[in-house]
Design an enzyme around this catalytic site. Structure first.
Site, PDB file in Angstrom:
ATOM      1  N   ARG A 102       0.838  -1.199   0.000  1.00  0.00           N
ATOM      2  CA  ARG A 102       0.000   0.000   0.000  1.00  0.00           C
ATOM      3  C   ARG A 102       0.874   1.251   0.000  1.00  0.00           C
ATOM      4  O   ARG A 102       1.783   1.377   0.829  1.00  0.00           O
ATOM      5  CB  ARG A 102      -0.891  -0.012   1.235  1.00  0.00           C
ATOM      6  N   THR A 106      -1.178   7.646  -1.195  1.00  0.00           N
ATOM      7  CA  THR A 106      -2.418   7.512  -1.986  1.00  0.00           C
ATOM      8  C   THR A 106      -3.361   6.458  -1.391  1.00  0.00           C
ATOM      9  O   THR A 106      -4.527   6.395  -1.740  1.00  0.00           O
ATOM     10  CB  THR A 106      -2.088   7.063  -3.432  1.00  0.00           C
ATOM     11  N   ASP A 201       2.282 -13.271   8.583  1.00  0.00           N
ATOM     12  CA  ASP A 201       2.912 -13.379   9.914  1.00  0.00           C
ATOM     13  C   ASP A 201       2.859 -14.800  10.437  1.00  0.00           C
ATOM     14  O   ASP A 201       3.838 -15.312  10.978  1.00  0.00           O
ATOM     15  CB  ASP A 201       2.213 -12.450  10.919  1.00  0.00           C
TER      16      ASP A 201
END
Ligand code: URA
Length: 207
Positions: A102, A106, A201
């Protein structure tokens, strides 16, 4: 094209082990590998075949051969967890990689890494990512893979939220979506509920 929810008893059993927060890294990986093998069988069900002439020890016959090579594309990093299982069932598959993250300004998903085998445009491309949450990264990854020439694409996910499925169906109606299990919703942090937590994870033992 179509969305398929597998709801397979073996997958549901193994996925429940993965969902349990008491399950450690080793067991999590092992069950993901096993589910990936089951998914590979389901995902490849409709692949086109051509006739080939062979001779058995008994007589000549017309046999079958896959029309196109297969390329697996894990979306980094959690997608890597599905690769071994798929490769066990499709050992000739080539593997491309795409990393999406990400952009914090933006808030849109952006590609930070990509490397693909040459024959992307002639191959059956199977994009893999365990968690289809908002669908934003998968959607952008599919767009980028199409820009590089891929035409025959399937997206295989372990757990999906309804929002993610809707996103893919709306933006990539030409892509077959295969999901092992459909969950209830997304929470306010974008996690799938009930889900299994952060797949990357849990797979890599980070947190
Ligand atoms: N990615 C994950 O790893 N888990 C979720 O629940 C949503 C996105």
């Amino acid at each position: 094209m179509a969305t398929t929810i597998l709801n397979h008893p073996l997958i549901e059993h193994k996925l429940t082990i993965m969902r349990n927060k008491e399950t450690g890294t080793k067991e999590f990986r092992q069950n993901l590998d096993e589910i990936a093998m089951l998914m590979a069988y389901e995902v490849t069900k409709g692949l086109p075949l051509k006739n080939i002439e062979i001779v058995t020890p008994i007589c000549p016959m017309t046999g079958k051969q896959l029309v196109r090579p297969i390329i697996l594309v894990p979306i980094l990093r959690a997608g890597l967890g599905l690769v071994e299982g798929f490769k066990t069932i499709i050992p000739t598959a080539k593997v491309g990689h795409i990393g999406m993250a990400r952009n914090e300004e933006t808030l849109e998903p952006e590609e930070y890494y990509a490397k693909f085998p040459a024959c992307l445009d002639e191959a059956d491309v199977i994009v893999v990512d365990p968690m289809l949450a908002t669908g934003g990264s998968a959607c952008a990854a599919l767009q980028n893979i199409k820009k590089r020439g891929a035409k025959y694409i399937k997206l295989a996910c372990l757990v999906a939220a309804p929002e993610g499925i809707e996103m893919i169906e709306k933006n990539h109606p030409d892509v077959d979506l295969i999901v092992a299990a459909l969950d209830e919703k997304l929470n306010e942090k974008g996690y799938i509920v009930p889900g299994l937590g952060d797949a990357g994870d849990r797979l890599f033992g980070t947190d």
